[in-house]
Design a protein around this motif. Structure first.
Motif, short mmCIF file in Angstrom:
data_model
loop_
_atom_site.label_atom_id
_atom_site.label_comp_id
_atom_site.label_asym_id
_atom_site.label_seq_id
_atom_site.Cartn_x
_atom_site.Cartn_y
_atom_site.Cartn_z
N LEU A 168 0.81 -1.22 0.00
CA LEU A 168 0.00 0.00 0.00
C LEU A 168 0.84 1.27 0.00
CD1 LEU A 168 -2.69 1.41 -0.04
CD2 LEU A 168 -2.85 1.10 2.45
N LEU A 176 2.43 1.70 -3.42
CA LEU A 176 1.47 2.15 -4.43
C LEU A 176 1.18 3.64 -4.29
CD1 LEU A 176 -0.98 -0.88 -4.25
CD2 LEU A 176 0.56 -0.34 -6.15
N THR A 189 -9.40 -3.51 -4.72
CA THR A 189 -8.33 -2.75 -4.06
C THR A 189 -8.43 -2.85 -2.55
OG1 THR A 189 -7.10 -0.67 -4.17
CG2 THR A 189 -9.47 -0.48 -3.91
N ASN A 244 -5.24 -5.09 -3.05
CA ASN A 244 -4.49 -4.17 -3.93
C ASN A 244 -4.47 -4.68 -5.38
OD1 ASN A 244 -3.63 -2.43 -1.75
ND2 ASN A 244 -2.10 -3.96 -1.22
N ASN A 253 -6.30 4.59 -2.25
CA ASN A 253 -5.19 4.13 -1.40
C ASN A 253 -5.06 4.96 -0.13
OD1 ASN A 253 -4.47 1.98 -3.07
ND2 ASN A 253 -3.06 3.22 -4.28
N LYS A 259 -7.51 3.72 2.30
CA LYS A 259 -7.19 2.39 2.82
C LYS A 259 -6.20 2.42 3.98
CE LYS A 259 -5.98 -0.32 -0.56
NZ LYS A 259 -5.48 -0.63 -1.92
#
Length: 260
Positions: free
Chosen positions: A59, A62, A160, A164, A196, A199
């Motif tokens: 994460l 990304l 996601t 992911n 993201n 998250k």
């Protein structure tokens, strides 16, 4: 490799460390040149690291890659597509978070693979229908069905949120709606940057992001930056047709790898 093990507290074989140290380059290229190809990094990282840990390690990687893509291509963002998709993606993210509380990453992989293969089928059907509508001179029928927006938005949030792994899903949707190369990359970058960020607190709550996973992230920062710079170079040298072919091919390969 002794330094890497002592710094991170992870005891990995040589091939595992090679994957971790070079995975960032794949993410950088995926974010700035070939959206959707990052799923291959997801698969490799799940092989190199403990399954749930790989989700937490990826994460921040990304997010760092998203920054390069948004910073370079933000002017090309298709805001209408972005804001239409996000509400359904938020619902999918919530569902993915709840599922991740009770399901292992190994159980999720074939599910995501099956979803991507299904979406590939949807893409092919949609492309045929659009072609027929255009040939009949009916542009209204050639527009994207709102149901597809709901379906792909929710599936992207779900993928996601769980692993992911929704890059190919989002890429297929933008191929269906016919976004050109740069708006494709820019809108994808903003979509996943927002998702993201949301998250992060969820993954912290699940214990997927820890001081150990963040130490692993530090090792990948140089390769993410190098991959992003390489992506800038690549994207200016591939045609729209080749771009579409690469996206479809990578989505298909990644789906098979996740499924089997």
């Amino acid at each position: 490799m002794d330094f890497l093990s002592s710094f991170t507290g992870l005891d990995l074989p040589l091939w595992g460390w090679l994957i971790v140290l070079t995975a960032g380059a794949g993410i950088g290229i995926a974010k700035t040149a070939v959206p959707g190809s990052g799923i291959l990094v997801v698969v490799l990282m799940a092989m190199a690291l403990p399954s749930r840990m790989s989700v937490g390690v990826l994460l921040p990687m990304l997010l760092f890659g998203d920054v390069f893509a948004v910073g370079k291509f933000w002017r090309h963002t298709d805001r209408r597509q972005l804001f239409t998709l996000l509400p359904f993606a938020f619902l999918g993210l919530g569902a993915g978070y709840m599922i991740l509380r009770y399901v292992t990453n190994e159980q999720l992989k074939p599910i995501i693979g099956a979803v991507v293969l299904f979406m590939l089928g949807v893409h092919q059907v949609s492309r045929v229908l659009k072609k027929r509508s255009t040939e009949r001179g009916d542009p209204a029928s050639a527009r994207t069905n709102p149901l597809l927006t709901v379906l792909f938005g929710f599936a992207s949030g779900l993928g996601t949120g769980m692993a992911n792994s929704s890059g190919p899903i989002m890429s297929l949707y933008f191929l269906i709606v016919g976004l050109p190369k740069l708006p494709f990359i820019a809108t994808t970058a903003w979509f996943f940057f927002i998702m993201n960020l949301l998250k992060v607190p969820l993954f912290l709550n699940l214990g997927l992001i820890s001081s150990q996973s963040l130490r692993v992230n530090l090792l990948t920062v140089p390769s993410i930056a190098l991959g992003a710079l390489l992506g800038y170079w690549i994207v200016s040298r591939i045609s729209q047709e080749r771009f579409n072919q690469i996206v479809l091919g990578l989505a298909f390969v990644a789906a098979l790898r996740l499924l089997f």
